[in-house]
Write an enzyme that holds these catalytic residues in place. Structure first.
Site, mmCIF file in Angstrom:
data_model
loop_
_atom_site.group_PDB
_atom_site.id
_atom_site.type_symbol
_atom_site.label_atom_id
_atom_site.label_comp_id
_atom_site.label_asym_id
_atom_site.label_seq_id
_atom_site.Cartn_x
_atom_site.Cartn_y
_atom_site.Cartn_z
ATOM 1 N N GLU A 58 0.822 -1.213 0.000
ATOM 2 C CA GLU A 58 0.000 0.000 0.000
ATOM 3 C C GLU A 58 0.858 1.265 0.000
ATOM 4 O OE1 GLU A 58 -3.227 0.572 -0.246
ATOM 5 O OE2 GLU A 58 -4.015 -1.467 -0.127
ATOM 6 N N ASP A 74 -6.141 8.515 -0.478
ATOM 7 C CA ASP A 74 -5.622 7.575 0.520
ATOM 8 C C ASP A 74 -4.403 8.177 1.220
ATOM 9 O OD1 ASP A 74 -7.507 5.689 -0.282
ATOM 10 O OD2 ASP A 74 -6.149 4.767 -1.725
#
Ligand SMILES: *[C@@H]1O[C@H](CO)[C@@H](O)[C@H](O)[C@H]1NC(C)=O
Length: 149
Positions: A58, A74
């Site tokens: 991620e 994000d």
């Protein structure tokens, strides 16, 4: 004398400014230790290795990680999304379920990131919300992610 003093001030200034602007790359085993201390082993039926694999894919362990997905964004090592979990002031209909400003997920203090990530996993009953985990970690042998820690 003057020149060296100026240089000294510059170093102090850079020293103060850089940690806030660059973020930091958390060493893998440091994160393993932190996650173990925070009870991630076995939490929602997953292992610390699952979480390390998730973070690797991620954010590459970068506390300052940021991705703009168009309608939402994000933030931080767990890439927490502004649509549901935090408020970045520019996401339409944000739920802000973790009751926090998204920018808090980009500083070097990952305590709030951890708290919100646990809430996300708890509500999802797993790590399904994270595509980095779903696409690269789910169902794999993840022993290498905690190896040597
Ligand atoms: C996972 O991989 C490690 C290292 O390659 C190996 O030692 C271990 O036996 C594997 N575990 C499983 C369950 O396959």
């Amino acid at each position: 004398m003057r020149k060296s003093m100026l240089f000294g001030f510059l170093l102090v200034f850079l020293g103060l400014a850089l940690p806030g602007t660059q973020g930091k790359i958390l060493p893998r085993c440091d994160l393993v230790k932190i996650l173990r201390q925070h009870g991630f082993e076995g939490f929602v039926g997953k292992t610390v290795a699952d979480w390390i694999c998730l973070v690797q894919h991620e954010s590459s362990y970068n506390t300052k990680a940021f991705h703009d997905n168009g309608p939402s964004r994000d933030y931080g090592i767990f890439q927490i999304n502004s649509k549901y979990w935090c408020d970045d002031g520019k996401t339409r209909g944000s739920k802000n379920a973790c009751h926090i400003s998204c920018s808090k997920f980009q500083d070097d203090n990952i305590e709030d990131d951890i708290k919100c990530a646990k809430k996300i996993a708890q509500e999802a009953k797993g790590l399904g919300p994270w595509y980095g985990w779903k696409n690269h970690c789910k169902g794999k042998n993840l022993s290498s992610y905690v190896k040597g820690c």
